[in-house]
Enzyme design. Structure first.
Site, PDB file in Angstrom:
ATOM      1  N   SER A 555       1.021  -1.518  -0.069  1.00  0.00           N
ATOM      2  CA  SER A 555       0.103   0.063  -0.237  1.00  0.00           C
ATOM      3  C   SER A 555       0.877   0.863   0.043  1.00  0.00           C
ATOM      4  O   SER A 555       2.181   1.518   0.846  1.00  0.00           O
ATOM      5  CB  SER A 555      -0.844   0.280   0.958  1.00  0.00           C
ATOM      6  OG  SER A 555      -1.728   0.982   1.245  1.00  0.00           O
ATOM      7  N   TYR A 568      -2.626  -1.009  10.087  1.00  0.00           N
ATOM      8  CA  TYR A 568      -3.004  -1.421   8.952  1.00  0.00           C
ATOM      9  C   TYR A 568      -1.308  -0.727   8.413  1.00  0.00           C
ATOM     10  O   TYR A 568      -0.790  -2.199   7.364  1.00  0.00           O
ATOM     11  CB  TYR A 568      -3.552  -0.846   7.982  1.00  0.00           C
ATOM     12  CG  TYR A 568      -3.791  -1.072   6.996  1.00  0.00           C
ATOM     13  CD1 TYR A 568      -4.404  -1.920   6.351  1.00  0.00           C
ATOM     14  CD2 TYR A 568      -3.489   0.440   6.018  1.00  0.00           C
ATOM     15  CE1 TYR A 568      -5.064  -2.028   4.809  1.00  0.00           C
ATOM     16  CE2 TYR A 568      -3.490   0.159   4.925  1.00  0.00           C
ATOM     17  CZ  TYR A 568      -3.916  -0.971   3.918  1.00  0.00           C
ATOM     18  OH  TYR A 568      -4.060  -1.091   2.522  1.00  0.00           O
TER      19      TYR A 568
HETATM   20  N1  LIG Z   1      -8.449  -0.248  -1.603  1.00  0.00           N
HETATM   21  C1  LIG Z   1      -7.610   0.164  -1.410  1.00  0.00           C
HETATM   22  O1  LIG Z   1      -7.583   1.121  -1.477  1.00  0.00           O
HETATM   23  C2  LIG Z   1      -5.887  -0.186  -1.104  1.00  0.00           C
HETATM   24  C3  LIG Z   1      -5.358   0.506  -1.451  1.00  0.00           C
HETATM   25  C4  LIG Z   1      -3.835  -0.042  -0.798  1.00  0.00           C
HETATM   26  C5  LIG Z   1      -3.152  -1.265  -0.701  1.00  0.00           C
HETATM   27  N2  LIG Z   1      -4.816  -1.659  -0.581  1.00  0.00           N
HETATM   28  C6  LIG Z   1      -4.767  -3.647  -0.244  1.00  0.00           C
HETATM   29  O2  LIG Z   1      -5.358  -4.207  -1.094  1.00  0.00           O
HETATM   30  C7  LIG Z   1      -5.289  -5.807  -0.437  1.00  0.00           C
HETATM   31  C8  LIG Z   1      -7.148  -5.611  -1.108  1.00  0.00           C
HETATM   32  O3  LIG Z   1      -8.002  -5.088  -0.708  1.00  0.00           O
HETATM   33  P1  LIG Z   1      -9.505  -4.336  -1.086  1.00  0.00           P
HETATM   34  O4  LIG Z   1      -9.491  -3.132  -1.405  1.00  0.00           O
HETATM   35  O5  LIG Z   1      -9.594  -5.155  -2.266  1.00  0.00           O
HETATM   36  O6  LIG Z   1     -10.792  -5.432  -0.519  1.00  0.00           O
HETATM   37  P2  LIG Z   1     -11.559  -5.851  -0.647  1.00  0.00           P
HETATM   38  O7  LIG Z   1     -11.950  -6.655   1.358  1.00  0.00           O
HETATM   39  O8  LIG Z   1     -12.989  -5.675  -0.787  1.00  0.00           O
HETATM   40  O9  LIG Z   1     -11.040  -7.665  -0.774  1.00  0.00           O
HETATM   41  C9  LIG Z   1     -10.399  -8.479   0.533  1.00  0.00           C
HETATM   42  C10 LIG Z   1     -10.207  -9.680  -0.088  1.00  0.00           C
HETATM   43  O10 LIG Z   1      -9.835  -9.661   1.325  1.00  0.00           O
HETATM   44  C11 LIG Z   1     -10.119 -11.389   1.900  1.00  0.00           C
HETATM   45  N3  LIG Z   1      -9.281 -11.862   3.384  1.00  0.00           N
HETATM   46  C12 LIG Z   1      -9.619 -10.985   4.892  1.00  0.00           C
HETATM   47  N4  LIG Z   1      -8.539 -11.608   5.226  1.00  0.00           N
HETATM   48  C13 LIG Z   1      -8.084 -12.878   4.838  1.00  0.00           C
HETATM   49  C14 LIG Z   1      -7.643 -13.748   5.145  1.00  0.00           C
HETATM   50  N5  LIG Z   1      -7.567 -14.149   6.898  1.00  0.00           N
HETATM   51  N6  LIG Z   1      -7.465 -15.055   4.465  1.00  0.00           N
HETATM   52  C15 LIG Z   1      -8.069 -14.802   3.143  1.00  0.00           C
HETATM   53  N7  LIG Z   1      -8.633 -13.940   2.686  1.00  0.00           N
HETATM   54  C16 LIG Z   1      -9.324 -13.573   3.661  1.00  0.00           C
HETATM   55  C17 LIG Z   1     -11.682 -10.743   1.995  1.00  0.00           C
HETATM   56  O11 LIG Z   1     -12.514 -12.273   1.521  1.00  0.00           O
HETATM   57  C18 LIG Z   1     -11.433  -9.965   0.683  1.00  0.00           C
HETATM   58  O12 LIG Z   1     -12.471 -10.775  -0.137  1.00  0.00           O
HETATM   59  C19 LIG Z   1      -5.351  -5.284   0.595  1.00  0.00           C
HETATM   60  O13 LIG Z   1      -4.588  -6.083   0.832  1.00  0.00           O
HETATM   61  C20 LIG Z   1      -5.679  -4.355   1.121  1.00  0.00           C
HETATM   62  O14 LIG Z   1      -5.099  -3.695   1.520  1.00  0.00           O
HETATM   63  C21 LIG Z   1      -6.280  -1.426  -0.617  1.00  0.00           C
END
Ligand SMILES: NC(=O)c1ccc[n+]([C@@H]2O[C@H](COP(=O)([O-])OP(=O)(O)OC[C@H]3O[C@@H](n4cnc5c(N)ncnc54)[C@H](O)[C@@H]3O)[C@@H](O)[C@H]2O)c1
Ligand SMILES: [Zn+2]
Length: 678
Positions: A555, A568
């Site tokens: 991130s 986080y």
């Molecule tokens: N959305 C953003 O702006 C953003 C920015 C930077 C980084 N990220 C990172 O991107 C990744 C995906 O985020 P997203 O926004 O698509 O979120 P999201 O919630 O849409 O997807 C996350 C997925 O991870 C799964 N998950 C959670 N805990 C888990 C576990 N213990 N085991 C297996 N699966 C698990 C959830 O069920 C979900 O399907 C994350 O690592 C997040 O930190 C997101």
């Protein structure tokens, strides 16, 4: 509008193709003759509707049919230059087509056109091929079918085989079809119903004859120590062997694998005769084109340890390659296409099952299905006689046939990630789902791992069939579940090449609000979860010796000190450093490890929908639904970041163009100066 003869033919083909006892996948072809108006002269002309090249009878549609002028097909006998030049006739079929569209005429068109019957079925049923490959198949055919089914000695498919069969039909007026030595069956009828009934009668009579007259143990006595392991043990051993095997069979070019531990396979491997029979190879041209002339068979009992098995498989693989090269050298002449690779397509492991390989998951799965067909054929042939497939020289004439080579040359160029097997964690939602979708679109096989099995499977089903994507349940914080997910990936597609640590969640809290449970949850899922996934995956990547990619979805917050984000951001920084540490450690194995720093991906993100968005909106003092726009406005490019933008970066990092890049983080944040890397 579809001609009624074609409609009837498609329905018959679909019925015949729906039952695997009638023909192997994509094997066999059917035809019907009828009349239609010639748009040029307005006169009625005789036409031949015949299943064209490629495609499967079970799912045949009008597009899969070639339509030819019967008078022109039959006129070809006048110019036929003889069996040595029979391949020239294939190009001539194009000049007999009635209109355009539909499929290209296949090599079997001559058989359908020249046999004097309105409806013809050519099929590859296991029971029929058992007769076709029995040492005394001709005598057995007479005995089992009386004069109703004739015997046609082996001949490579082509114009001459069509002439042979038409002659047999002419000289055997009572026959309803024939057994084609070493190959399959052909049946005919005056009506579509009659042809279908005759096909089914031959197949059923052959099966009944084998059941009634066959030996009860065609594969011989049970081999001591070769009985199937218990299901759990079997799969564990298969998962442990698979990466090594995939590495071996990918010596010439990378292959995708499929694992089968069905009763047919395990019974065959548990019986005394399996080494002799496996060495004879398969017979039906369709079978061995997919399975290679013969399989590679581990000659150790079921209880053999993984280490010992790998050592032996490595030696057997070397031997297989030497023997294949010798087979090529013995039979190739100056006109033969160059050798296509000496790795096996089928690997049999007693007590465990069968690994089958191909250029993609569908090809690998079908190769395995064909070997099960071959096992059924061998069982039938050995029950009533001695299995006696066509000899190596004839196999070579098919495998390196100029027409077969031309077909391979016509295949579309593989997609950039073809043969690569990806595991994406947290891919049932948001960014992970977009990544899985993109990787699949680029040709990868994808395993979606997420907390909820149903959601993982639903996301996989949206991407494609189980030849393209499968869903598995895994909580990445749990060591055993992570191992199980990696094993599932390895059993689904034969190995693993590309791992995306994406699972995550976010709690937006200040230091004083952050509980120990909050801290642990964030670190368990992201820092520890990625560590567990990388560790389990790396053991597969190292065993395969095919390199690989690990990508961390870290991130912007791994480098940017945003407000109210201690747990986080700290765990994202941990992930980011894992990238550098693992890039350093895994480089010697050809494994690249890179990261992506997204920011502000609101659309589609479960993290934002689940409360984080509301909290971030409150922190920045904007309405929640404006958050995406708010984030866009604070970027240098003033663009909103979408899940697809992150997916694009994953693809680029894993593509051949970035083959020399490891330990890198790519920001996908539309430009945030405070998060610039230095
Ligand atoms: N959305 C953003 O702006 C953003 C920015 C930077 C980084 N990220 C990172 O991107 C990744 C995906 O985020 P997203 O926004 O698509 O979120 P999201 O919630 O849409 O997807 C996350 C997925 O991870 C799964 N998950 C959670 N805990 C888990 C576990 N213990 N085991 C297996 N699966 C698990 C959830 O069920 C979900 O399907 C994350 O690592 C997040 O930190 C997101
Ligand atoms: Zn055939």
């Amino acid at each position: 509008m579809t001609h009624e003869t074609a409609t009837e033919l498609i329905a018959r083909s679909n019925r015949l193709g729906a039952d695997p006892r009638n023909t192997n996948y994509a094997g066999g072809n059917t035809s019907a003759k009828g009349t239609d108006r010639d748009p040029v002269t307005g006169e009625q002309v005789e036409l031949l509707w015949v299943k064209g090249s490629g495609g499967d009878l079970g799912t045949l549609t009008e597009q899969g049919l070639a339509v030819l002028r019967l008078d022109r097909v039959r006129a070809m006998t006048e110019v036929y230059p003889g069996v040595d030049r029979e391949d020239e006739m294939v190009a001539a079929f194009d000049y007999a087509l009635h209109g355009k569209g539909g499929a290209a005429p296949s090599i079997d068109t001559a058989m359908h056109g020249l046999v004097d019957a309105a409806h013809v079925d050519h099929l590859h049923p296991d029971s029929g091929i058992a007769f076709a490959t029995a040492a005394d198949g001709e005598r057995l055919t007479a005995e089992a079918f009386g004069g109703r089914v004739a015997w046609v000695p082996w001949r490579r498919p082509g114009f001459q085989l069509g002439l042979d069969i038409s002659e047999i039909k002419r000289t055997h007026p009572d026959a309803v079809g024939c057994i084609l030595g070493g190959h399959g069956i052909t049946a005919w009828g005056d009506t579509s119903e009659e042809a279908e009934a005759n096909s089914l009668w031959i197949i059923g009579t052959a099966a009944a004859y084998i059941a009634e007259h066959g030996r009860s143990d065609p594969f011989g006595a049970a081999l001591d120590g070769y009985a199937a392991l218990e299901a759990g043990e079997r799969r564990a051993k298969a998962a442990a062997l698979a990466p090594h095997l995939r590495g071996l069979v990918s010596t010439d070019k990378a292959q995708v694998g499929h694992f089968t531990d069905s009763a047919e396979v395990l019974d065959f491997l548990a019986s005394a005769e399996h080494p002799r029979l496996a060495a004879l190879g398969t017979s039906c041209p369709d079978h061995f084109l997919r399975t290679k002339v013969k399989p590679m068979v581990l000659d150790l009992p079921a209880e053999a340890g993984v280490e010992e098995s790998i050592e032996r498989l490595t030696a057997l693989h070397e031997q297989y390659r030497t023997e294949y090269a010798a087979y090529y050298d013995e039979h190739a002449d100056d006109a033969s296409p160059t050798m296509r690779g000496a790795d096996p397509a089928i690997v049999l492991v007693p007590g465990v099952g069968m690994f089958s390989y191909g250029a993609n998951a569908q090809t690998a799965r079908v190769a395995g299905e064909f070997y099960v067909n071959a096992i059924n054929v061998m069982r039938g042939a050995e029950a009533i006689s001695t299995y006696s497939p066509i000899d190596d020289a004839e196999k070579f004439r098919i495998e390196y046939w100029a027409l077969e080579e031309a077909k391979l040359q016509r295949m579309p160029k593989p997609k950039p990630l073809a043969t690569r097997i990806a595991l994406v964690t947290g891919a049932a939602s948001g960014i992970g789902k977009a990544i899985a979708t993109r990787l699949a679109a680029e040709g990868a096989c994808v395993v979606i791992a997420d907390l909820d099995l149903e959601k993982a499977q639903a996301a996989a089903a949206e991407i494609g069939s189980t030849d393209v994507a499968v869903g598995v349940q895994a909580n990445v914080t749990d060591e055993a579940q992570v191992q199980a997910a990696v094993d599932a990936a390895v059993l689904a597609f034969g190995g693993l090449d590309l791992v995306v640590n994406n699972a995550g969640l976010s709690l937006s809290k200040s230091l004083l609000e952050t509980t120990v449970a909050d801290w642990d949850l964030q670190h368990d899922v992201m820092a520890k979860g990625s560590f567990l996934v990388s560790r389990a995956a790396a053991s597969v990547l190292i065993a395969q010796k095919l390199g690989g990619d690990i990508v961390y979805i870290s991130s912007k917050n791994s480098v940017f000190a945003g407000p109210n984000n201690i747990a986080y951001s700290a765990t994202k920084a941990d992930q980011a450093h894992q990238v550098r540490l693992l890039a350093a450690e895994l480089g010697e194995h050809g494994v690249k490890v890179n990261g992506i720093n997204p920011d502000g991906v609101v659309r589609g993100s479960g993290i934002f929908a689940g409360g984080w968005g509301a909290k971030r909106a409150a922190v920045y003092g904007v309405p929640e639904e404006e958050l995406g726009k708010y984030y866009a406005q604070r970027t240098l490019l003033k663009r909103e970041v979408l899940p697809e933008n992150v997916a694009n970066a994953v693809f680029v990092l894993c593509s051949a163009d970035l083959s020399h890049t490891t330990g890198l983080h790519v920001p996908v944040d539309a430009g945030v100066a405070a998060a610039f890397l230095r």
